[in-house]
Design an enzyme around this catalytic site. Structure first.
Site: not given
Ligand SMILES: NC(=O)C1=CN([C@@H]2O[C@H](COP(=O)(O)OP(=O)(O)OC[C@H]3O[C@@H](n4cnc5c(N)ncnc54)[C@H](OP(=O)(O)O)[C@@H]3O)[C@@H](O)[C@H]2O)C=CC1
Ligand SMILES: C[C@H]1O[C@H](OP(=O)(O)OP(=O)(O)OC[C@H]2O[C@@H](n3cnc4c(=O)[nH]c(N)nc43)[C@H](O)[C@@H]2O)[C@@H](O)[C@@H](O)C1=O
Length: 312
Positions: A11-12, A17, A109, A137, A141, A164-165, A180
């Site tokens: 996912g760079h 990424g 989170t 989702y 996870k 991560p948040t 987002h």
């Protein structure tokens, strides 16, 4: 990790990424592997197996995923659960079968219960109902977390799950339908300023709270964990402070220099009321975020001006 270890960043080109890749390069890691989703579709087990057999990476940062904001998650739940389950299952299992030394899996989170006490401690995982807008989702996870934990227990692997948040920074997704909130607002206020629009519409009521971590800080934390953490428990990554979405709008409006009005489209979902992470674990391991929201917003807006605008 040695400076010449073979390190695969899945996912760079994405937000996370690309930050991990920049960090690895700036720290002098030289043997880096990466492929676009066109070159290597991680949902395809055969392609993943071939890649791992041929390349034999020693370390894997798993930052490839199907990712999106609240509305994308709500509208495409099947894509979110399927793609994420496939990607992470293929990569984690191929890592085991090809003797990867260490892997870092990125969760989120949203794995914590919607009404969990705040701040969210790692031990709150699986203690209550999830937020409905991103449940599929989040379930994917959680499966990724449990897969890492189970492989560690049964096979003695060293797979870390980091939570991560909400994140933002370079190479973020600025598509208003799927992004987002933070990149969406940078774009909305910028375009409103450009077109002299009288108001900007934000989604929901503006009352939910979110915590925002700059992607370069997250990358720093990921390298820190890869080099210093060997536990089997999930680790939160955040700043330890949150802000109301309405206030975030005011801050972004100021950064962009827009002087119109903010309106709220309350037909759009608010999502979880709050998800502030408890960062005691990572702080006590010796890591702390360093970029303030003000500084991060300036950097992200500068990046947007220099890169995203050109694409239009
Ligand atoms: N953004 C956020 O606020 C947060 C993100 N996270 C987690 O961090 C991780 C990275 O997210 P982020 O960087 O934001 O996501 P992006 O959407 O920015 O990037 C995702 C990357 O995954 C790759 N990818 C997607 N599908 C495939 C596939 N089928 N095969 C190969 N590669 C694929 C894409 O590759 P390509 O560009 O080549 O198509 C893309 O570069 C995810 O696990 C996410 O859950 C966690 C918390 C918050
Ligand atoms: C990282 C996290 O991201 C997702 O969860 P989320 O935090 O709810 O996502 P979000 O950033 O899209 O929204 C945050 C808040 O902001 C409000 N909001 C206002 N105006 C806009 C707006 O213009 N766009 C968006 N997207 N949101 C807006 C929006 O209504 C909400 O109240 C998960 O699905 C899941 O993928 C996950 O793990």
């Amino acid at each position: 990790m040695r400076k010449d270890s073979k390190i695969y960043v899945a996912g760079h080109r994405g937000l996370v990424g690309s930050a991990i890749l920049r960090k690895l390069k700036s720290e002098g890691y030289t043997n880096l592997q990466y492929k676009t989703s066109k070159e290597l579709d991680l949902r395809d087990k055969n392609q993943v197996d071939r890649f791992f057999q041929e390349e034999k990476p020693e370390y894997v940062f798993l930052a490839a995923a199907k990712v999106g904001g609240i509305v994308a998650n709500n509208e495409y739940p099947a894509d979110f659960i399927r793609d994420n389950l496939l990607i992470q299952t293929n990569v984690i299992d191929a890592s085991y079968r090809n003797n990867v030394e260490k892997l870092l899996f990125l969760g989120s989170t949203c794995i914590y219960p919607k009404m969990a006490p705040q701040p969210l401690k790692e031990e709150y995982l699986l203690t209550g109902e999830l937020e409905p807008t991103n449940e599929p989702y989040a379930i994917a996870k959680i499966a990724g977390i449990k897969m890492c934990e189970s492989y560690n227990r049964q096979y003695g692997t060293k797979y870390i799950s980091a939570m991560p948040t909400n994140l933002y920074g370079e190479n973020d997704n600025f598509d208003l339908k799927t992004s987002h909130v933070l990149p969406a607002l940078l774009r909305k206020f910028h375009e409103a300023k450009d077109s002299k629009a009288p108001f900007v519409e934000m989604w929901g009521t503006g009352t939910p709270k979110r915590e925002f971590l700059y992607s370069d800080d997250l990358a720093d934390a990921c390298l820190f964990l890869m080099n210093n953490y060997g536990g089997n428990e999930i680790v939160n990554i955040g700043v330890g402070e949150d802000i109301k979405i309405g206030e975030l709008g005011e801050k972004i409006k100021a950064v962009v220099g827009y002087d119109g009005e903010i309106r709220f489209d309350t037909t759009k979902p608010d999502g979880t009321p709050r998800k502030l992470v408890d960062v005691t674990t990572i702080n006590s391991l010796g890591w702390k975020a360093t970029t303030s929201l003000e500084e991060g917003l300036q950097k992200a807006y500068r990046w947007f001006l220099e890169n995203e605008i050109i694409k239009k």
